[in-house]
Design an enzyme around this catalytic site. Sequence first.
Site, PDB file in Angstrom:
ATOM      1  N   HIS A 128       0.839  -1.206   0.000  1.00 56.16           N
ATOM      2  CA  HIS A 128       0.000   0.000   0.000  1.00 56.16           C
ATOM      3  C   HIS A 128       0.871   1.252   0.000  1.00 56.16           C
ATOM      4  O   HIS A 128       0.629   2.211  -0.747  1.00 56.16           O
ATOM      5  CB  HIS A 128      -0.915  -0.013   1.226  1.00 56.16           C
ATOM      6  CG  HIS A 128      -1.642   1.271   1.476  1.00 56.16           C
ATOM      7  ND1 HIS A 128      -2.935   1.482   1.068  1.00 56.16           N
ATOM      8  CD2 HIS A 128      -1.245   2.412   2.100  1.00 56.16           C
ATOM      9  CE1 HIS A 128      -3.314   2.700   1.420  1.00 56.16           C
ATOM     10  NE2 HIS A 128      -2.302   3.285   2.054  1.00 56.16           N
ATOM     11  N   GLU A 129       1.894   1.265   0.847  1.00 55.83           N
ATOM     12  CA  GLU A 129       2.767   2.437   0.916  1.00 55.83           C
ATOM     13  C   GLU A 129       3.571   2.601  -0.380  1.00 55.83           C
ATOM     14  O   GLU A 129       3.807   3.723  -0.833  1.00 55.83           O
ATOM     15  CB  GLU A 129       3.710   2.315   2.116  1.00 55.83           C
ATOM     16  CG  GLU A 129       3.001   2.220   3.464  1.00 55.83           C
ATOM     17  CD  GLU A 129       2.036   3.366   3.724  1.00 55.83           C
ATOM     18  OE1 GLU A 129       2.224   4.458   3.142  1.00 55.83           O
ATOM     19  OE2 GLU A 129       1.075   3.162   4.485  1.00 55.83           O
ATOM     20  N   HIS A 132       1.536   4.459  -2.888  1.00 57.40           N
ATOM     21  CA  HIS A 132       1.599   5.912  -2.708  1.00 57.40           C
ATOM     22  C   HIS A 132       2.867   6.481  -3.355  1.00 57.40           C
ATOM     23  O   HIS A 132       2.835   7.546  -3.979  1.00 57.40           O
ATOM     24  CB  HIS A 132       1.596   6.251  -1.221  1.00 57.40           C
ATOM     25  CG  HIS A 132       0.234   6.280  -0.595  1.00 57.40           C
ATOM     26  ND1 HIS A 132      -0.824   6.987  -1.122  1.00 57.40           N
ATOM     27  CD2 HIS A 132      -0.239   5.686   0.538  1.00 57.40           C
ATOM     28  CE1 HIS A 132      -1.890   6.843  -0.350  1.00 57.40           C
ATOM     29  NE2 HIS A 132      -1.562   6.048   0.663  1.00 57.40           N
ATOM     30  N   GLU A 198      -6.503   6.961  -0.896  1.00 54.65           N
ATOM     31  CA  GLU A 198      -6.333   5.785  -0.051  1.00 54.65           C
ATOM     32  C   GLU A 198      -6.969   4.558  -0.708  1.00 54.65           C
ATOM     33  O   GLU A 198      -6.392   3.472  -0.693  1.00 54.65           O
ATOM     34  CB  GLU A 198      -6.941   6.028   1.336  1.00 54.65           C
ATOM     35  CG  GLU A 198      -6.174   7.032   2.183  1.00 54.65           C
ATOM     36  CD  GLU A 198      -4.753   6.599   2.452  1.00 54.65           C
ATOM     37  OE1 GLU A 198      -4.513   5.398   2.677  1.00 54.65           O
ATOM     38  OE2 GLU A 198      -3.863   7.471   2.443  1.00 54.65           O
TER      39      GLU A 198
END
Length: 302
Positions: A128-129, A132, A198
């Site tokens: 997930h990071e 980003h 998100e």
Amino acid sequence: MIRTVVLMAAMTALFMGLGALLGGATGAVIALAIAGAMNLFAFWNSDKAVLRMTGARPVDARSALDLVRLVQDLSDRAGLPHPAVYVIETAQPNAFATGRSPSHAAVAVTTGLMQALSREELAGVIAHELAHIRHRDTLTMTVTATMAGAISMLANFALFFGGNDRERPGGVIGTIALMILAPLAAGLVQMAISRSREYEADRIGAEICGQPLWLAQALQKIEALARRVVNPAAERNPAMAHLFIINPLNGQGADNLFATHPSTANRVAALMQMAGREPVAAPALRSGIPRAGQRRGAAPWR
């Protein structure tokens, strides 16, 4: 990049407005100079400032082989340069990414996260990071945290040094207005980071690690534990809340006007729908990476 420039311009205008309220035209000019310096600092060094504020310490293959190997493995899957890896000493499970570009990025995870999650769940969080980072959300997110902190600093300055100056533009009423509007502005600044990012990072992160349910299970665990454990660094610097995968501040509610994160239940539902719609075979992570809490000689995550 356009999003970041627009954000910087809006923050500069807000900073000048607060400066004018404190000191008239002179205050606006001084605030403009400070905002210009803050913008330059935020673009080039805000990632380092955020890492310092959270107390993150760098780790490498010698001090945290398994964690670094996992980050590098997932970075290769995502087609990204290997980011720097940091660990934050706090019992609250959480994580964030920072950096102005994929080649100048860092991933930070808490010790609580590594203790609470399995290897697969930790992989989902890191993926997930990395999402980003790949979409360059980290630049906007980090600049937002830095500039919001500057606004809070200016508000505190007004509270302690300007409250009794009746000759100042706005007088006592101006000071009271500043005290009310500054926290509100900080909340709006956090909302400058779209909560839709998100959802997108969840989707891309699930594709990177190959299993949406890994991230879904991780989010459920983090949400349940984060509400019961205080993150001191985040409580001292609430403008950084939007950086984390789950809001680190106590009392986070569901979707609302000022929420920095979407509802965790909604995110989990989207991931589960993704898993049902697009079933994928779980990719094999590098061998030798133990599940969190297992030991292989030295502690695996330290």
